[in-house]
Write a protein that holds these residues in place. Structure first.
Motif, PDB file in Angstrom:
ATOM      1  N   GLY A 162       0.804  -1.215   0.000  1.00  0.00           N
ATOM      2  CA  GLY A 162       0.000   0.000   0.000  1.00  0.00           C
ATOM      3  C   GLY A 162       0.838   1.267   0.000  1.00  0.00           C
ATOM      4  N   PHE A 163       2.062   1.181   0.525  1.00  0.00           N
ATOM      5  CA  PHE A 163       2.948   2.342   0.539  1.00  0.00           C
ATOM      6  C   PHE A 163       3.368   2.754  -0.869  1.00  0.00           C
ATOM      7  CE2 PHE A 163       5.348  -1.557   1.227  1.00  0.00           C
ATOM      8  CZ  PHE A 163       6.342  -1.493   0.261  1.00  0.00           C
ATOM      9  N   ASN A 164       3.112   1.893  -1.850  1.00  0.00           N
ATOM     10  CA  ASN A 164       3.448   2.192  -3.249  1.00  0.00           C
ATOM     11  C   ASN A 164       2.254   2.730  -4.040  1.00  0.00           C
ATOM     12  OD1 ASN A 164       6.242   1.590  -3.603  1.00  0.00           O
ATOM     13  ND2 ASN A 164       5.775  -0.593  -3.421  1.00  0.00           N
ATOM     14  N   TRP A 165       1.226   3.180  -3.346  1.00  0.00           N
ATOM     15  CA  TRP A 165       0.007   3.567  -4.048  1.00  0.00           C
ATOM     16  C   TRP A 165       0.233   4.672  -5.070  1.00  0.00           C
ATOM     17  CZ3 TRP A 165      -1.944   8.528  -3.750  1.00  0.00           C
ATOM     18  CH2 TRP A 165      -1.511   9.333  -2.692  1.00  0.00           C
ATOM     19  N   LYS A 166       1.139   5.588  -4.796  1.00  0.00           N
ATOM     20  CA  LYS A 166       1.389   6.686  -5.735  1.00  0.00           C
ATOM     21  C   LYS A 166       1.985   6.192  -7.047  1.00  0.00           C
ATOM     22  CE  LYS A 166       2.036  10.337  -2.271  1.00  0.00           C
ATOM     23  NZ  LYS A 166       2.981  11.323  -1.702  1.00  0.00           N
ATOM     24  N   LYS A 167       2.637   5.039  -7.006  1.00  0.00           N
ATOM     25  CA  LYS A 167       3.271   4.480  -8.207  1.00  0.00           C
ATOM     26  C   LYS A 167       2.301   3.644  -9.027  1.00  0.00           C
ATOM     27  CE  LYS A 167       7.816   4.354  -5.958  1.00  0.00           C
ATOM     28  NZ  LYS A 167       8.942   3.507  -5.503  1.00  0.00           N
ATOM     29  N   CYS A 168       1.045   3.590  -8.582  1.00  0.00           N
ATOM     30  CA  CYS A 168       0.051   2.767  -9.275  1.00  0.00           C
ATOM     31  C   CYS A 168      -0.921   3.598 -10.102  1.00  0.00           C
ATOM     32  CB  CYS A 168      -0.715   1.920  -8.263  1.00  0.00           C
ATOM     33  SG  CYS A 168       0.309   0.674  -7.450  1.00  0.00           S
ATOM     34  N   GLY A 169      -0.595   4.880 -10.293  1.00  0.00           N
ATOM     35  CA  GLY A 169      -1.397   5.726 -11.169  1.00  0.00           C
ATOM     36  C   GLY A 169      -2.731   6.167 -10.608  1.00  0.00           C
ATOM     37  N   VAL A 170      -2.844   6.202  -9.277  1.00  0.00           N
ATOM     38  CA  VAL A 170      -4.096   6.653  -8.652  1.00  0.00           C
ATOM     39  C   VAL A 170      -3.877   8.010  -7.989  1.00  0.00           C
ATOM     40  CG1 VAL A 170      -5.010   4.339  -8.288  1.00  0.00           C
ATOM     41  CG2 VAL A 170      -3.565   5.371  -6.538  1.00  0.00           C
ATOM     42  N   ASP A 171      -4.979   8.695  -7.712  1.00  0.00           N
ATOM     43  CA  ASP A 171      -4.905  10.039  -7.143  1.00  0.00           C
ATOM     44  C   ASP A 171      -4.870  10.051  -5.625  1.00  0.00           C
ATOM     45  OD1 ASP A 171      -4.923  11.241  -9.674  1.00  0.00           O
ATOM     46  OD2 ASP A 171      -7.124  11.199  -9.740  1.00  0.00           O
TER      47      ASP A 171
END
Length: 238
Positions: A162-171
């Motif tokens: 979950g700490f990688n959420w920014k790298k998954c193309g979400v806002d």
């Protein structure tokens, strides 16, 4: 006089009928607003009543988008989610791996002393007991700090942190959780965006298992045999 009384009574009954009808409309409108608020709070989605599984077309489309083999994607799924290749334990409930040490780290960054919650949140500190236990820990941890709990959990059939959420193309982290909880296709799309943003797609495309494993599983990948297990999984799915 009698006719006047009857006329007045009819007017009164008609008025009460109109008032009752209006009240019913108001209640219906209020219920609709309440449903709308709940829907918006849940991200605008209704939880599915069945697991939306990946199809061959899903794998093909995303593999073509990334320029990789379907077998390479399937290999990652097999290692991360097991041979069942499932992203959900129940409808709307994704496979999760709640990592207490990670949650503790993210909680400390937010000034949270978890020791203060041992009595009030025993599920966070207790034994897991399969996917039901993992999900129970996650839900309990979210009541302490929602963001830290999501960041400290690995999600879905690709077990993306979950700490990688920014790298998954979400806002937002909320969107990350919502998509992870909606369908396996969403989980696949998040994985694809993660591959592109991190540059790991090149290693997956070239089947450089050691380089991919280092970036995806961490510097200790070799001690876990992650790269060799990936290579073997690729061969089985080819």
């Amino acid at each position: 006089m009698k006719h006047t009384f009857i006329l007045l009574l009819a007017v009164a009954v008609s008025t009460l009928t109109i008032i009752d009808a209006h009240a019913a409309k108001v209640k219906t409108a209020q219920a609709a607003v309440a449903d709308s608020v709940v829907s918006e709070a849940d991200g605008g989605d209704i939880k599915p009543d069945k697991i939306v599984r990946l199809t061959e077309d899903d794998f093909r489309e995303v593999a073509e988008e990334l320029g990789v083999e379907i077998a390479a994607i399937r290999a990652v799924v097999e290692i991360e989610a097991g041979k069942t290749h499932q992203g959900f334990s129940a409808p709307g409930i994704p496979i999760v791996n709640f990592d207490y040490s990670m949650f503790s780290r993210f909680a400390r960054k937010r000034g949270i002393n978890l020791a203060a919650y041992r009595k009030s949140h025993p599920a966070v500190f207790g034994s897991r007991g399969g996917q039901a236990g993992e999900y129970r820990q996650l839900q309990s941890a979210k009541t302490i700090n929602r963001v830290a709990a999501i960041e400290g959990t690995f999600w879905g059939m690709f077990q993306i942190g979950g700490f990688n959420w920014k790298k998954c193309g979400v806002d937002s982290i909320e969107e990350f959780e919502r998509l992870m909880s909606r369908s396996e296709r969403d989980q696949l799309e998040l994985f694809a965006k993660f591959m592109i943003s991190t540059g790991l797609v090149e290693h997956l495309r070239n089947k450089n298992w050691a380089a991919f494993a280092r970036g995806y599983n961490g510097p200790s990948y070799a001690s876990r045999g992650y790269h060799t297990r990936l290579a073997n999984a690729y061969s089985r799915n080819k």
